[in-house]
Structures are given as C-alpha cells and as structure tokens.
Design an enzyme around this catalytic site. Structure first.
Site, PDB file in Angstrom:
ATOM      1  CB  SER A 137     -26.859  23.697 -15.148  1.00 60.58           C
ATOM      2  OG  SER A 137     -26.107  22.720 -15.525  1.00 60.58           O
ATOM      3  CG  HIS A 150     -22.179  22.480 -12.228  1.00 60.63           C
ATOM      4  ND1 HIS A 150     -21.917  23.346 -13.470  1.00 60.63           N
ATOM      5  CD2 HIS A 150     -23.343  22.410 -12.333  1.00 60.63           C
ATOM      6  CE1 HIS A 150     -22.972  23.318 -14.148  1.00 60.63           C
ATOM      7  NE2 HIS A 150     -23.823  22.770 -13.497  1.00 60.63           N
TER       8      HIS A 150
END
Length: 355
Positions: A138, A251
């Site tokens: 990420s 996300h």
C-alpha cells in the site's frame, strides 16, 4: 418447505456472486500503454519490500539517525517539507499522533528510506543496490518507486503527506473501518463479506481490501458491516477477527474523495521510468510508463491490495532472496511482510533491515 428451498437457493446464488466478485477483485485490469512494456520479461532474483501503514512504532528512527548521517539528513529534509520535526514524533511520540494516518504515512516513508541508508552503511553500496525488483505494501509502493528512481524523495514525501491527509479527511467524513479475518480462504472471506453486507444498511457493506496470504485477509467497509463481519465470522469457521487500528475503510470507494485529490497532485508531479520493476498493488504487475504509474497510484486508494498474487508471481518467476526494509512494530521477531512471506513460502530467505 418450498419457500425454504427457494430462500436457500437464493442465498447460494448471492454467495456465488460474492465469490465471483472476490475473484474479479483479484484481477484488476490496467490498460497498458505501448510504452509500458519495458519490464514485460523481468526475471527477479533479489527483492526489496517496503512496509505500509501499521508498521510505525514510537522510537523508530532514533538510533539510525544518530548512527547514520545520511539517515539523519533524510529526517531533516522531511521536517523542512512537512513543517514539523518528524524525527521527534517518530522517536518520542506521542503514540496517538504517530498513529494518525496523516502523520504515520510520511513517517513510515522516511523511516523506510532511512533503513535503506542503514543497509548501505552496514553492508555497503552493493547490498543497497542489490534489488532487481521491489514493491511496497500500500503506502510502501511510494517508497518502492522512490528507491527505483521513479519519484524523487521530495516529491514522494509531498505525495505521501497529501495521501495521508486526504485519507484521514475521507475517513472523518464517513465513518468506516477494517477488520482482519484469520483462518479462512479468500473465497470464504468473500462469502462472509456478502453475508455481512446483507445485514448492514445500504452503503455500509464490506469487501476484501487486502489480499495478504491464505488465511489472512483484511476487509473494509462501513462500521455496521465491520461489526457484522465480527459477529458472523465464527459461523464461517474463521479462527478470529481483529479490528484494525486505522482511520477508515482503505482500498474501497470510501476513499474516493482522497483518490480525486491524489489524482490532481499526481498530474503535477514528475514521475520517471523506474530503473527496476516496481510491482503494483493494483494488478501485481510492473509498469514503466509514467502516466500509467500515475493512474495506478490513484486507483490504488480504492482498489484491493494484491499482495498475495504479487509475492506468488515473484516466487514463481524465480525470486531467490528478499529484504524487508523499514520500521517494525516493537517486539516482533520479523516484520509484517516477512511474516506473510513465510506463510507463503517457509523456505524463502528474507532479511529484516529495521529502524
């Protein structure tokens, strides 16, 4: 009896749809430009992995800044850009400030690059330049792109600062959360998410957000959806659930406002062709075209993290050894990424360079 049978069939159909959606989420398609083929035939041997949010711990950076002048210079440069003493926050806290999304993201970015300077100081330039592929979990994708020469340190830090601030703002505007589900396959977690979403009010549903490794997946969504996941998990034979200490449903579409802000910032940022492949969280593939990389970085905020596929693809392509480079939660024998790697391949050689 007939009604019960029809209800059972309808439920099976819905759960089947959930599984299909889960599989589709793992197959994000990025339209590649003609110039995006430089790394089509990459053959990895040594990987550098960079951690994401959650790796921060009070005290990180202090020792490396004292021992390695190049690491101290990174913290000093970062403080000038951020407008506050980043090293002091990393080294001394307070914990709630360091854990905030707006601060933890630039802190992890800088601390990870400081750990790289530690590797360079302790093992030499050859070790620091050993990676022929890299990726980050990420947030760590920005660190990976900086290591690969695609983004300058200053630009990377500015992007990460904006990313953290905009994600925090999106989370504050619409309460949401994340839950780690332990002990289930991805398909079973997709079924669990569908069942939980059916119990939650409209707009409060959940989906898999982080495909980490078999038996360890994180789901994101509304608070009611997260609570339903926790309530229903045992019925799906999950070993346990853990509510993650993050600001919101990363996300997923809950982060759409942050994505819009990040797109604007990326449009005005110079990104170069990486010197080595950087594996994208979105589609588990490397990209060389700067415009494609910009699109992927924005898309990453609302797309599931394909870490499991990324790692398996690297291993299947011949990866021999790895380093996890960056901060690590106090008391852990290995970092999160190293732990995931060992779950996927116990024999793989991975070394932690932590600060």
């Amino acid at each position: 009896m007939q009604v019960a049978t029809m209800q059972s069939a309808a439920r099976a159909q819905r759960l089947g749809a959930a599984v299909r959606r889960g599989k589709q989420a793992r197959r994000q398609v990025v339209v590649q430009a003609a110039s995006d083929t430089k790394f089509a035939d990459y053959q990895p041997k040594v990987a550098f992995f960079f951690p994401g949010q959650g790796a921060q711990t009070v005290g990180m950076g202090k020792e490396v800044a004292e021992a390695v002048p190049a690491a101290r210079q990174l913290f000093d440069r970062a403080s000038d850009i951020l407008g506050y003493d980043l090293l002091a926050v990393c080294a001394e806290g307070p914990k709630d400030k360091l854990d905030s999304t707006a601060v933890s993201q630039p802190a992890i970015y800088v601390a990870s690059l400081a750990a790289l300077e530690k590797l360079r100081a302790e093992q030499g330039e050859e070790a620091a330049a050993a990676a022929d592929v890299c990726c980050g979990l990420s947030l760590g994708e920005y660190t990976a792109l900086t290591y690969a020469g695609a983004i300058s340190f200053d630009d990377g830090l500015r992007l990460v600062k904006l990313r953290g601030e905009s994600m925090q703002a999106a989370a504050d505007a619409q309460p949401s959360g994340m839950v780690s589900v332990i002990g289930l396959s991805a398909d079973k977690v997709a079924e669990l998410c569908e069942a939980a979403s059916q119990e939650a009010p409209q707009g409060q549903g959940v989906r898999i957000a982080n495909f980490l490794c078999n038996g360890n997946y994180a789901v994101s969504g509304g608070i009611a959806g997260c609570e339903a996941v926790e309530r229903l998990a045992k019925g799906f034979k999950a070993r346990m659930t853990v509510r993650l200490a993050v600001a919101g449903a990363f996300h997923t579409d809950f982060m759409a406002p942050a994505r819009e802000q990040l797109q604007q910032a990326l449009a005005g940022t110079t990104i170069q062709e990486p010197r080595i492949p950087v594996i994208s969280n979105v589609d588990a593939a490397p990209h060389s075209d700067p415009d494609t990389i910009k699109k992927i970085l924005a898309q990453q905020l609302t797309a599931p993290v394909q870490w499991e596929t990324s790692v398996k693809t690297l291993l299947d392509s011949g990866l021999e050894r790895s380093y996890e480079i960056g901060p690590n939660k106090a008391g852990r024998l290995r970092g999160v990424i190293a732990g995931i790697m060992k779950r996927i391949d116990k024999k793989h050689s991975i070394e932690n360079i932590t600060v």
